[in-house]
Design a protein around this motif. Sequence first.
Motif: not given
Length: 408
Positions: A81-90
């Motif tokens: 999901t977008p949340l997964y991509e967001h958190h794992t890229t920060s």
Amino acid sequence: MDPAPADSALAAGFDLSRLDAAFYADPFPVYRALREHAPVKRMADGSLFLTRWADLDRIYRDTKTFSSDKREEFRPKYGATPLYEHHTTSLVFNDPPLHTRVRRLIAGALMPRALAAMEPGLHALVARLLDAIEARGEADLIEDFAAAIPIEVIGNLLAVPVEERGPLRGWSLAILGALEPVVTPEAAARGNEAVTEFLDYLRSLVARRRARPGDPATDVLTRLIQGEADGERLTEAELLHNCIFLLNAGHETTTNLIGNGLELLLRFPDQRARLLAEPGLIATAIEEFLRYESSNQLGNRRVVAETEIGGVPVAAGTLVTLCIGAANRDPARFEEPERLDIARQPNRHLAFAGGAHMCAGMNLARLEGQIAIAAFLRRFPGYVPAGAPVRGGRARFRGFLSLPIRVA
Ligand code: HEM
């Protein structure tokens, strides 16, 4: 006199996935019971919940054994999901090398010189907010004051045009809300929607900034776009997700510092009187507010090499929750930890964590807290509650949604 021992049943019954209203209102009796009876508490899912200052301090420093990389942990939690991509890229949820690259770029814009340049604007903003409150005679401390400050400061840091800042707080709350230990499908949906909308907005902002770069000495977005002098650049996804992280990180946490601090001064009139009599205590007062009601109560790490914590053997792969709120009231570290003492020194709290990931914005947060709370108290020394406060109802981020007050 030592306080009576904490209730061991509170520690035995603690379950991070089933927290009740009493816990959200006041988690500190549970934290104390855990510290005394089960400081390395095994949860049903095999993870460990830690409450001692010394354990947290050591874990934050030992990045070789305790990883911040959340890919494994977040895959089942968020799916693709977008949340997964967001958190794992920060940066906060990464180890080197991504962590180091992004941190260097951000840290350069938060140097003392850059912070000093922000001060006059911050004083003016706070004065405008206080004028508006004075004119009305009453206010919601969160909506009308605490939340209105960080949004402008962090908006300035990335040079987000003032008229485009409206949706930032809602996106931020939705994304951070989805970091709770248990995420409902509704909260996940709100978080995913917020990441998607935020990304769309940032793509347009970044395109405009590429066309007209800002001053890299003060504009973090221009710094992130331009990358380092040696030519190492962030990918587009790294750039966008770290902007989202920065806008979120600087935001809710600082709102809660200001809101929690002003609420503590309502709850402890002796400490308010002391700060009024000795305004020079504002710096130690802010540290004490951070210790006593830490805006960020929980952190997480994953064990990547077999180790022990407080004498308990811990296997690689184990997830650990670091309870900052509990560590900051550990009597092994702080004298009379349940007492609010605005002059407390030393005060090596863990509200900003520690080690390689220690909050990159802590001096900005301190500056905002000091200017906001000192000016508020100077203008309204006798502010009183004007209705029931509403808590945020979150375990990770501790603060209020609403705090009605009267100033005249
Ligand atoms: C009272 C306000 C604040 C509190 C309590 C706070 C707390 C924290 C904590 C506990 C961490 C470490 C998380 C972890 O590794 O587990 C962190 C990281 C971070 N914070 Fe803050 N923060 C605050 C304000 C800010 C502000 C104002 C900014 C930006 C301007 C900011 C930017 C960051 C960044 C970039 C990181 C990631 C650092 C890294 O991973 O190396 N924070 N913060």
